[in-house]
Scaffold this motif. Structure first.
Motif, PDB file in Angstrom:
ATOM      1  N   LYS A  48      85.277  -6.697  34.022  1.00 13.76           N
ATOM      2  CA  LYS A  48      84.392  -6.695  32.860  1.00 13.76           C
ATOM      3  C   LYS A  48      84.411  -8.065  32.179  1.00 13.76           C
ATOM      4  N   VAL A  49      85.567  -8.718  32.154  1.00 12.73           N
ATOM      5  CA  VAL A  49      85.651 -10.070  31.586  1.00 12.73           C
ATOM      6  C   VAL A  49      84.694 -11.001  32.329  1.00 12.73           C
ATOM      7  N   LEU A  50      84.747 -10.961  33.653  1.00  6.48           N
ATOM      8  CA  LEU A  50      83.884 -11.831  34.459  1.00  6.48           C
ATOM      9  C   LEU A  50      82.416 -11.488  34.248  1.00  6.48           C
ATOM     10  N   LEU A  51      82.102 -10.191  34.103  1.00  3.56           N
ATOM     11  CA  LEU A  51      80.728  -9.774  33.830  1.00  3.56           C
ATOM     12  C   LEU A  51      80.243 -10.329  32.498  1.00  3.56           C
ATOM     13  N   LEU A  52      81.076 -10.251  31.462  1.00  4.75           N
ATOM     14  CA  LEU A  52      80.699 -10.764  30.134  1.00  4.75           C
ATOM     15  C   LEU A  52      80.532 -12.280  30.157  1.00  4.75           C
ATOM     16  N   CYS A  53      81.406 -12.976  30.872  1.00  2.00           N
ATOM     17  CA  CYS A  53      81.277 -14.434  31.002  1.00  2.00           C
ATOM     18  C   CYS A  53      79.979 -14.806  31.715  1.00  2.00           C
ATOM     19  N   GLU A  54      79.620 -14.032  32.738  1.00  2.00           N
ATOM     20  CA  GLU A  54      78.384 -14.301  33.466  1.00  2.00           C
ATOM     21  C   GLU A  54      77.166 -14.054  32.578  1.00  2.00           C
ATOM     22  N   LEU A  55      77.222 -13.029  31.744  1.00  2.00           N
ATOM     23  CA  LEU A  55      76.130 -12.789  30.788  1.00  2.00           C
ATOM     24  C   LEU A  55      76.006 -13.944  29.806  1.00  2.00           C
ATOM     25  N   SER A  56      77.135 -14.439  29.315  1.00  2.00           N
ATOM     26  CA  SER A  56      77.111 -15.582  28.397  1.00  2.00           C
ATOM     27  C   SER A  56      76.493 -16.790  29.084  1.00  2.00           C
ATOM     28  N   ARG A  57      76.857 -17.001  30.351  1.00  2.00           N
ATOM     29  CA  ARG A  57      76.318 -18.133  31.106  1.00  2.00           C
ATOM     30  C   ARG A  57      74.809 -17.978  31.309  1.00  2.00           C
ATOM     31  N   ALA A  58      74.359 -16.747  31.591  1.00  2.00           N
ATOM     32  CA  ALA A  58      72.943 -16.506  31.820  1.00  2.00           C
ATOM     33  C   ALA A  58      72.117 -16.702  30.551  1.00  2.00           C
ATOM     34  N   TYR A  59      72.718 -16.397  29.385  1.00  2.00           N
ATOM     35  CA  TYR A  59      71.991 -16.484  28.119  1.00  2.00           C
ATOM     36  C   TYR A  59      72.019 -17.882  27.505  1.00  2.00           C
ATOM     37  N   PHE A  60      72.978 -18.742  27.876  1.00  2.00           N
ATOM     38  CA  PHE A  60      73.198 -19.935  27.062  1.00  2.00           C
ATOM     39  C   PHE A  60      72.006 -20.891  27.083  1.00  2.00           C
ATOM     40  N   GLN A  61      71.158 -20.835  28.112  1.00  2.00           N
ATOM     41  CA  GLN A  61      69.992 -21.705  28.171  1.00  2.00           C
ATOM     42  C   GLN A  61      68.767 -21.099  27.499  1.00  2.00           C
ATOM     43  N   VAL A  62      68.679 -19.762  27.455  1.00  2.00           N
ATOM     44  CA  VAL A  62      67.479 -19.115  26.938  1.00  2.00           C
ATOM     45  C   VAL A  62      67.689 -18.450  25.584  1.00  2.00           C
ATOM     46  N   ALA A  63      68.909 -18.003  25.310  1.00  2.00           N
ATOM     47  CA  ALA A  63      69.217 -17.356  24.019  1.00  2.00           C
ATOM     48  C   ALA A  63      70.694 -17.585  23.710  1.00  2.00           C
ATOM     49  N   PRO A  64      71.063 -18.831  23.308  1.00  2.00           N
ATOM     50  CA  PRO A  64      72.481 -19.159  23.125  1.00  2.00           C
ATOM     51  C   PRO A  64      73.199 -18.279  22.102  1.00  2.00           C
ATOM     52  N   ASP A  65      72.482 -17.742  21.108  1.00  2.00           N
ATOM     53  CA  ASP A  65      73.122 -16.845  20.140  1.00  2.00           C
ATOM     54  C   ASP A  65      73.680 -15.598  20.838  1.00  2.00           C
ATOM     55  N   LYS A  66      72.900 -15.054  21.770  1.00  4.20           N
ATOM     56  CA  LYS A  66      73.386 -13.902  22.535  1.00  4.20           C
ATOM     57  C   LYS A  66      74.535 -14.321  23.448  1.00  4.20           C
ATOM     58  N   GLY A  67      74.443 -15.557  23.980  1.00  2.00           N
ATOM     59  CA  GLY A  67      75.526 -16.060  24.818  1.00  2.00           C
ATOM     60  C   GLY A  67      76.835 -16.113  24.062  1.00  2.00           C
ATOM     61  N   VAL A  68      76.779 -16.468  22.785  1.00  2.00           N
ATOM     62  CA  VAL A  68      77.989 -16.503  21.950  1.00  2.00           C
ATOM     63  C   VAL A  68      78.593 -15.107  21.812  1.00  2.00           C
ATOM     64  N   VAL A  69      77.742 -14.110  21.601  1.00  3.88           N
ATOM     65  CA  VAL A  69      78.232 -12.733  21.414  1.00  3.88           C
ATOM     66  C   VAL A  69      79.014 -12.272  22.639  1.00  3.88           C
ATOM     67  N   TYR A  70      78.444 -12.468  23.814  1.00  4.69           N
ATOM     68  CA  TYR A  70      79.123 -12.020  25.034  1.00  4.69           C
ATOM     69  C   TYR A  70      80.335 -12.893  25.361  1.00  4.69           C
ATOM     70  N   GLY A  71      80.263 -14.189  25.015  1.00  8.07           N
ATOM     71  CA  GLY A  71      81.419 -15.061  25.228  1.00  8.07           C
ATOM     72  C   GLY A  71      82.602 -14.655  24.364  1.00  8.07           C
ATOM     73  N   GLU A  72      82.336 -14.320  23.100  1.00  5.25           N
ATOM     74  CA  GLU A  72      83.418 -13.880  22.207  1.00  5.25           C
ATOM     75  C   GLU A  72      84.021 -12.555  22.676  1.00  5.25           C
ATOM     76  N   HIS A  73      83.165 -11.652  23.152  1.00  4.42           N
ATOM     77  CA  HIS A  73      83.659 -10.374  23.685  1.00  4.42           C
ATOM     78  C   HIS A  73      84.576 -10.621  24.887  1.00  4.42           C
ATOM     79  N   ALA A  74      84.135 -11.537  25.776  1.00  2.00           N
ATOM     80  CA  ALA A  74      84.944 -11.858  26.961  1.00  2.00           C
ATOM     81  C   ALA A  74      86.282 -12.474  26.570  1.00  2.00           C
ATOM     82  N   LEU A  75      86.272 -13.360  25.568  1.00  2.00           N
ATOM     83  CA  LEU A  75      87.507 -14.022  25.141  1.00  2.00           C
ATOM     84  C   LEU A  75      88.490 -13.007  24.540  1.00  2.00           C
ATOM     85  N   LYS A  76      87.973 -12.120  23.707  1.00  2.00           N
ATOM     86  CA  LYS A  76      88.840 -11.124  23.074  1.00  2.00           C
ATOM     87  C   LYS A  76      89.473 -10.216  24.119  1.00  2.00           C
ATOM     88  N   LEU A  77      88.666  -9.746  25.080  1.00  4.88           N
ATOM     89  CA  LEU A  77      89.192  -8.846  26.114  1.00  4.88           C
ATOM     90  C   LEU A  77      90.185  -9.579  27.013  1.00  4.88           C
TER      91      LEU A  77
END
Length: 553
Positions: A48-77
């Protein structure tokens, strides 16, 4: 002599620019949707950590705010699990999201955490990646010597990791030299980065960045045909890969190049005849700069607007349109100051709001002539813009609703396809039974019916065999109705064979033993035997337990 080879390649790039990016955007949206569908059912583990990191990576170019949300979730987990690699990847993802939003302080904070984690893991390659990311932040902050120091350390780390392709270091050193106005010194590093990347993986996104840097450097050395060649190559890659940040930045650089051509004395330069009309070049500069501005507003990249506003001011001044030149100059000054201010986010938002609803005069000579008529005009302009923004908001809502309807219709179409396919299976089973009865009858009539019996038997075999191609088509239709189901089956029941996964999918559709037998080309007893072995393997004792398990996946 004209560099004819570069010019021909430039024309080719211009032709390729006609390709639409809608398909790529749809693919990216589908890719993100497929990952989002997995998140609710994912266990709180390293996957799940890797999935959340991949979502953050996918969002960072098109919606970086969403990328932050998933990146923080990945970091916490990752921290809860003590997953070192996940901590590194999550910090990297967060740093990128903040960097693309020009929040350099937070970007530096997360990249520093990434570097500490890489050193704890004693991973030379990750140490190099973190140092490159930190160098890029210093480069953006204008602290070029610090950027070069970190890049040299990164180069040593990559060499320690036995990496022959040190694209990141070469390209970023070139980028720093560009910022230092040492353009000739930058080119060997940038061209070496391109050579290394082409020799190794040739990842489009990396090549696009290097091409863009090469185009900028050649622009400043006065080699405009080479500049446009590399910039249009970068633009083509950015469009095909759907990287809107890179696309907007390259559009701005192309506009800057046409501005340089249109404002320079080209008598001593070797450029193609099509680039010698100064006014035409300035009009092209406006065209590409406006495209860059429009896209920059959509994706929220103010740093692109800074340079583009400045260029637009110069272009309109050269065209003797002082009103527009003065307006863009004011926008450049206001937004640059707002970004440099400690409270840049509020100041930037305020500056943007002001310049969206306000028009100014062309120069100071008009300032003292403003009367009630001009003031009223400005109010009318403001009201018109407000109306346009409201209409744009309504259009956006209608568009979102249309997308929801289209998504629902696609699902209904997929369900209909699956229904038709299931009916076809049932019809095929009826045909099989009919043919089997005919065969039995013919075989009792003696030797004269043997040939016809064999013909019908061949027809029966062709009817019941399920080929790999037919299975792939069936699976594609099934995935449209139950997206991600097969992936979840493999995750929850990792020891299943391909044949057992196929049996699971048919069971999910509640097909009867007879229908499964007809579809898979085996006997009904064989279906029951396979079903018994499968149930024993996954630990269920009855059909009800099997179906209940399938519904939870």
């Amino acid at each position: 002599m004209i560099h004819s080879r570069y010019f021909l390649q430039l024309l080719l790039c211009l032709v390729l620019m006609s390709a639409s990016a809608n398909a790529i955007a749809s693919e990216r949206e589908a890719y993100i949707d497929s990952m989002l569908a997995l998140v609710p059912e994912a266990k709180n583990d390293t996957n799940k950590v890797l999935l959340l990191c991949e979502l953050s990576r996918a969002y960072f170019q098109v919606a970086p705010d969403k990328g932050v949300v998933y990146g923080e979730h990945a970091l916490k987990l990752s921290e809860e699990l003590g997953y070192q690699h996940g901590i590194l990847k999550a910090n990297s993802a967060l740093g990128r999201c903040y960097a693309v939003q020009n929040n350099l302080s937070l970007a530096l904070q997360y990249f520093d955490a990434m570097l500490s984690q890489a050193r704890n893991m004693k991973s030379s390659e990750d140490i190099g990646n973190a140092l490159v990311s930190i160098a890029n932040v210093y480069n953006e902050k204008g602290e070029y010597q610090k950027a070069l120091d970190h890049l040299l350390k990164a180069d040593s780390a990559y060499k320690e990791a036995d990496m022959n392709n040190r694209y990141f270091v070469m390209n970023n050193i070139g980028s720093v030299y560009i910022r230092m106005d040492s353009f000739k010194q930058s080119l060997p590093y940038i061209l070496e980065a391109i050579r290394m990347e082409k020799l190794d993986k040739a990842i489009p996104g990396r090549l696009a960045i290097a091409y863009e840097n090469a185009g900028s450097a050649y622009n400043m050395t006065g080699e405009y045909d080479k500049s446009l060649y590399y910039l249009f190559q970068a633009l083509d890659i950015a469009e095909k890969t759907g990287n809107r940040v890179s696309y907007a930045n390259t559009l701005s650089n192309i506009g800057a190049t046409y501005l340089r051509i249109g404002s320079s004395d080209n008598s001593n330069t070797t450029i193609h005849d099509s680039l010698k009309n100064k006014r035409q070049n300035l009009l092209k500069a406006i065209e590409y700069s406006k495209k860059a501005l429009n896209l920059s507003y959509q994706i929220g990249t103010p740093y692109i607007r800074i340079n583009t506003f400045r260029n637009m001011s110069k272009i309109y001044t050269l065209l003797n349109n002082y009103e527009e030149g003065y307006r863009y100059l004011n926008q450049y000054i206001a937004i640059k100051d707002s970004i440099n201010d400690l409270s840049k986010e509020k100041a930037f938002a305020q500056a943007e709001a002001e310049f969206r609803v306000r028009r100014t005069t062309d120069s100071l000579k008009y300032a003292n002539l403003l009367k009630d008529q001009e003031i009223q005009k400005r109010h009318n302009d403001r009201n018109i813009i407000i109306i346009i923004l409201c209409l744009a908001g309504v259009s956006a809502l209608l568009w979102v609703n249309k997308q929801k309807i289209r998504h629902l219709q696609k699902r209904r179409d997929a369900e209909e396809q699956l229904r038709v396919l299931t009916n076809n299976i049932k019809e095929k089973n009826e045909l099989i039974e009919s043919i089997s009865a005919d065969i039995a009858k013919l075989q009792t009539e003696g030797t004269d019916a043997v040939a016809e019996s064999e013909l019908l038997l061949s027809e029966l075999q062709q009817s019941i065999l399920l080929t790999d191609e037919q299975w792939d088509n069936f699976k594609a239709t099934f995935e449209k109705v139950h997206p991600g189901y097969i992936v979840r089956v493999k995750s929850k029941l990792p020891d299943l064979t391909p044949a057992e996964i196929r049996f699971i999918v048919l069971s999910k559709l509640r097909l009867s033993t007879r229908e499964m037998a007809g579809m898979m080309g085996i006997s009904q007893p064989a279906v029951r035997s396979n079903k018994y072995r499968l149930m024993k393997k996954i630990g269920v004792d009855s059909n009800d337990e099997l179906f209940a398990l399938l519904e939870t996946i």
